[in-house]
Design a protein around this motif. Sequence first.
Motif, PDB file in Angstrom:
ATOM      1  N   SER A 110       0.978  -0.891  -0.197  1.00 30.91           N
ATOM      2  CA  SER A 110       0.082  -0.370   0.310  1.00 30.91           C
ATOM      3  C   SER A 110       1.362   1.043  -0.302  1.00 30.91           C
ATOM      4  O   SER A 110       1.966   1.301   1.054  1.00 30.91           O
ATOM      5  CB  SER A 110      -1.190   0.173   1.398  1.00 30.91           C
ATOM      6  N   ASN A 113       1.674   1.747   3.347  1.00 33.07           N
ATOM      7  CA  ASN A 113       2.956   1.022   3.478  1.00 33.07           C
ATOM      8  C   ASN A 113       4.824   2.032   3.340  1.00 33.07           C
ATOM      9  O   ASN A 113       5.314   2.133   3.528  1.00 33.07           O
ATOM     10  CB  ASN A 113       2.594  -0.271   4.419  1.00 33.07           C
ATOM     11  N   GLN A 133       3.377   7.129  11.305  1.00 38.36           N
ATOM     12  CA  GLN A 133       1.819   7.337  11.093  1.00 38.36           C
ATOM     13  C   GLN A 133       1.559   8.345  10.604  1.00 38.36           C
ATOM     14  O   GLN A 133       0.633   9.239   9.846  1.00 38.36           O
ATOM     15  CB  GLN A 133       0.910   6.729  10.931  1.00 38.36           C
ATOM     16  N   LYS A 150      -4.053   6.156   1.799  1.00 39.25           N
ATOM     17  CA  LYS A 150      -3.101   5.806   2.350  1.00 39.25           C
ATOM     18  C   LYS A 150      -3.302   4.073   2.060  1.00 39.25           C
ATOM     19  O   LYS A 150      -2.335   3.412   2.517  1.00 39.25           O
ATOM     20  CB  LYS A 150      -2.184   6.314   3.506  1.00 39.25           C
ATOM     21  N   LYS A 151      -3.535   3.481   1.923  1.00 36.97           N
ATOM     22  CA  LYS A 151      -4.034   1.786   2.172  1.00 36.97           C
ATOM     23  C   LYS A 151      -4.486   1.446   0.874  1.00 36.97           C
ATOM     24  O   LYS A 151      -4.331   0.243   1.032  1.00 36.97           O
ATOM     25  CB  LYS A 151      -4.912   0.748   3.261  1.00 36.97           C
ATOM     26  N   GLU A 152      -4.695   2.464  -0.058  1.00 36.79           N
ATOM     27  CA  GLU A 152      -4.944   1.958  -1.368  1.00 36.79           C
ATOM     28  C   GLU A 152      -3.589   1.374  -2.254  1.00 36.79           C
ATOM     29  O   GLU A 152      -2.303   1.789  -1.639  1.00 36.79           O
ATOM     30  CB  GLU A 152      -5.001   2.239  -1.722  1.00 36.79           C
TER      31      GLU A 152
END
Length: 332
Positions: A110, A113, A133, A150-152
């Motif tokens: 992601s 990350n 974060q 951000k998780k994409e």
Amino acid sequence: MGHKLLEVKDLMVDYRTDLETIHAVNGVGFGLDQGETLGLVGETGAGKTTTALAIMRLLPERTGRIVQGDILLNGASVIEGTEKALQRLRGETMAMIFQTPMTSLNPIVSIGNQIAESILLHNTQGRSEGEIQQRVDEVLNMVGIPPARKKEFPHQFSGGMRQRVVIAIALACEPDLLIADEPTTALDVTIQAQVLLKIRDLRDRLGTALIMITHDLGIVAQTCDNVAVMYAGELVETGTARDIFTSATHHPYTRGLFDSIPRLNQKVRRLRPIPGLMPDPTDLPIGCFFSPRCPQARPVCREERPPVFSSGSQRIKCHLFGDQEGFAQAGP
Ligand code: SF4
């Protein structure tokens, strides 16, 4: 007097294989101060990216060799640094944005990350997970991507947004020097403008020094304090952007670049090529490297390397300027 942030001194870089030696960079020198932007301009194959890779010490290990010169970052040689020291420098002190965002992003991690990894790699401040974060959210906000995304993964973003992610990764550790290698070439014109605006804005806010590698003189005019025109691995003309854009006198190659700027009503802003080809980098001409293509070449140009002549901030490597009023010899 303090050091320049970056000093590149008489840099020569070869690529060597069993069959041949390519002379990619042939005696390049320039300096960069904090917060300053240098536009490195020239055709594909001029040695712009090789110069950048040498500064980052990212030349291909098997073939790329710095054969002469030095690169000083805050007064310390990058060439002599150990790989460990270099890893710290890359990211913390200098970072590079490449032309194609998809190849610099990991498709299965992601974007949040990937930015966090970059921060972790240089976590000299000992940030906690929560603080990391928080920093990820901050840099995403800086480049105009909502932290909620951000998780994409990279494929869920458009080309322009992906390039912003790459910029966010590069800026996560607030490097002093950012090298952007054709950062907008793969993007359409509207997105290009947005990404450039973002880079300029971040430079202004963070005081980052920037080397902008580009074919596009329009980008140089909008972004750069100083300009270096590169041809066949050497700088043929340098100066402030103001001088380069207002001066009536130029190196014949720079003149060719200006003449090749498309008119305003044309959609494509890439340069039209100058007639002829760049010399074979395994077998460079004896005299001026531009002589096979130069409309103003004289017999001396094919026999002797041209010296550098200067006037104000302008430095031009060309025999013609030996008798040009206002220019004096400034180097070999
Ligand atoms: Fe042209 Fe001669 Fe100048 Fe080279 S030195 S750019 S060949 S005029």
